[in-house]
Design a protein around this motif. Structure first.
Motif, mmCIF file in Angstrom:
data_model
loop_
_atom_site.group_PDB
_atom_site.id
_atom_site.type_symbol
_atom_site.label_atom_id
_atom_site.label_comp_id
_atom_site.label_asym_id
_atom_site.label_seq_id
_atom_site.Cartn_x
_atom_site.Cartn_y
_atom_site.Cartn_z
ATOM 1 N N UNK A 136 0.816 -1.218 0.000
ATOM 2 C CA UNK A 136 0.000 0.000 0.000
ATOM 3 C C UNK A 136 0.851 1.269 0.000
ATOM 4 N N UNK A 137 2.164 1.098 0.144
ATOM 5 C CA UNK A 137 3.032 2.278 0.248
ATOM 6 C C UNK A 137 3.373 2.817 -1.141
ATOM 7 N N UNK A 138 3.702 4.110 -1.226
ATOM 8 C CA UNK A 138 4.043 4.689 -2.526
ATOM 9 C C UNK A 138 5.301 4.084 -3.137
ATOM 10 N N UNK A 139 6.218 3.595 -2.315
ATOM 11 C CA UNK A 139 7.402 2.916 -2.854
ATOM 12 C C UNK A 139 7.628 1.604 -2.099
ATOM 13 N N UNK A 140 8.120 0.614 -2.832
ATOM 14 C CA UNK A 140 8.391 -0.688 -2.204
ATOM 15 C C UNK A 140 9.765 -0.617 -1.544
ATOM 16 N N UNK A 141 9.840 -0.893 -0.236
ATOM 17 C CA UNK A 141 11.145 -0.803 0.422
ATOM 18 C C UNK A 141 12.098 -1.927 -0.003
ATOM 19 N N UNK A 142 13.381 -1.610 0.033
ATOM 20 C CA UNK A 142 14.410 -2.637 -0.177
ATOM 21 C C UNK A 142 14.827 -3.112 1.218
ATOM 22 N N UNK A 143 14.682 -4.423 1.478
ATOM 23 C CA UNK A 143 14.937 -4.891 2.844
ATOM 24 C C UNK A 143 16.290 -5.592 2.966
ATOM 25 N N UNK A 144 16.827 -5.564 4.190
ATOM 26 C CA UNK A 144 18.084 -6.257 4.478
ATOM 27 C C UNK A 144 18.076 -6.666 5.949
ATOM 28 N N UNK A 145 18.893 -7.667 6.268
ATOM 29 C CA UNK A 145 19.031 -8.093 7.661
ATOM 30 C C UNK A 145 20.501 -8.054 8.029
ATOM 31 N N UNK A 162 17.594 -15.668 8.670
ATOM 32 C CA UNK A 162 16.989 -16.322 7.504
ATOM 33 C C UNK A 162 15.468 -16.415 7.670
ATOM 34 N N UNK A 163 15.044 -16.631 8.907
ATOM 35 C CA UNK A 163 13.609 -16.731 9.167
ATOM 36 C C UNK A 163 12.915 -15.375 8.950
ATOM 37 N N UNK A 164 13.550 -14.288 9.383
ATOM 38 C CA UNK A 164 12.959 -12.947 9.178
ATOM 39 C C UNK A 164 12.829 -12.647 7.681
ATOM 40 N N UNK A 165 13.878 -12.972 6.932
ATOM 41 C CA UNK A 165 13.821 -12.766 5.478
ATOM 42 C C UNK A 165 12.710 -13.631 4.874
#
Ligand SMILES: NC(=O)C1=CN([C@@H]2O[C@H](COP(=O)(O)OP(=O)(O)OC[C@H]3O[C@@H](n4cnc5c(N)ncnc54)[C@H](OP(=O)(O)O)[C@@H]3O)[C@@H](O)[C@H]2O)C=CC1
Ligand SMILES: O=C(O)C1=N[C@H](C(=O)O)C[C@H](O)C1
Length: 258
Positions: A136-145, A162-165
């Protein structure tokens, strides 16, 4: 509010625990926590001692394996021989160990618990919620752990990272860009799940300084699965079952960890 304290929620008497890796950091803490809560530890195994005597009250109803992944098939054989449920704590679980766990779970409850801290379960919930809302956000976030553990930890990246990802990906929010690890500093661990936007970052951090929460989570999980129906659980699924009253039709008692 759900209070969490290790206690039996089923009929048939209190659990009797077995602990594999009882001389290790986590295993010793689980034994200590059992003592504090009055739970019986009737069987322990270490690298050099694996008792095979199997009679009456010396037989565990649930085994906590806090050793390492490659021990799991042996632990699974032991659980099968005595009909005990199994809680696997080790983080270095590969396909062969997963198969051994899945095979055993047709006979008894088996939990593969990447992280037994209830607060880590909360971190998973927050990441799941962020993933669900990200479309629903205007931009898709780039995620990292980014995960940190002490130099004593053998494997990387951590099972929790690995589980969070996996939670992010399973929610359909895309792949996590990178999982990075380093080994330094104080016990126990940090897991930083970062959502990177064009000009801002939101980071969901879980910082743990003691193994107490994991040991307490182990006792809670063990008492919950003791004498339960055969099934393969992840730790997150089991805590969902215990902590989210509407997530399943299974009747629950007062799940407990204090
Ligand atoms: N799920 C969770 O919340 C948590 C998971 N962990 C995970 O748990 C595992 C253990 O961690 P930690 O306690 O720090 O590690 P340790 O190395 O301190 O403990 C592991 C223990 O298992 C023993 N061991 C090795 N082989 C066998 C065997 N064949 N039979 C019985 N015991 C054996 C080891 O003995 P020896 O020293 O002689 O090799 C050691 O005492 C790791 O995978 C870690 O990542 C840790 C903390 C929390
Ligand atoms: O100390 C460890 O080793 C831990 N391992 C688990 C993992 O790999 O995720 C859980 C916790 O981070 C502690």
């Amino acid at each position: 509010m759900v209070t969490i304290t290790p206690q039996d929620h089923r009929s048939g008497g209190p659990p009797r625990l077995g602990v594999v890796g009882a001389a290790g950091r986590l295993g010793a803490r689980v034994v200590q926590e059992c003592d504090r809560h009055g739970l019986a530890v009737v069987w322990t195994a270490t690298r050099t001692s694996w008792p095979t005597r199997q009679d009456g009250d010396a037989v565990p109803t649930v085994v906590v394996d806090a050793s390492r992944g490659d021990v799991l098939p042996r632990t699974a054989d032991y659980c099968r021989s005595v009909g005990a449920a199994l809680l696997v704590c080790a983080s270095d679980i590969g396909p062969a160990q997963r198969r051994a766990a899945a095979d055993l779970s047709t006979e008894v409850p088996v939990v593969l618990a990447a992280n037994l801290s209830i607060v880590n379960w909360l971190q998973h919930q927050l990441v799941r919620t962020a993933a669900a809302l990200s479309a629903r956000l205007p931009e898709v976030p780039e995620t990292s752990v980014l995960e940190r553990h002490t130099t004593a930890k053998r494997d990387r990246p951590s099972a929790t990272a690995r589980s969070l990802a996996g939670v992010w990906e399973t929610a359909g929010a895309g792949r996590t860009h990178e999982i990075a690890s380093y080994r330094a500093g104080l016990p126990v661990s940090e897991h930083r799940f970062a959502l990177g936007f064009a000009h801002e970052t939101l980071t969901i951090i879980h910082d743990v300084r003691d193994l107490g929460p994991a040991a307490l989570g182990a006792l809670t999980a063990a008492t919950w699965i003791h004498r339960g129906a055969p099934r393969l659980w992840t730790g997150t699924e089991l805590f969902d079952e215990i902590l989210l009253p509407d997530s399943s039709a299974t009747p629950r008692g007062s799940a407990s960890v204090t």
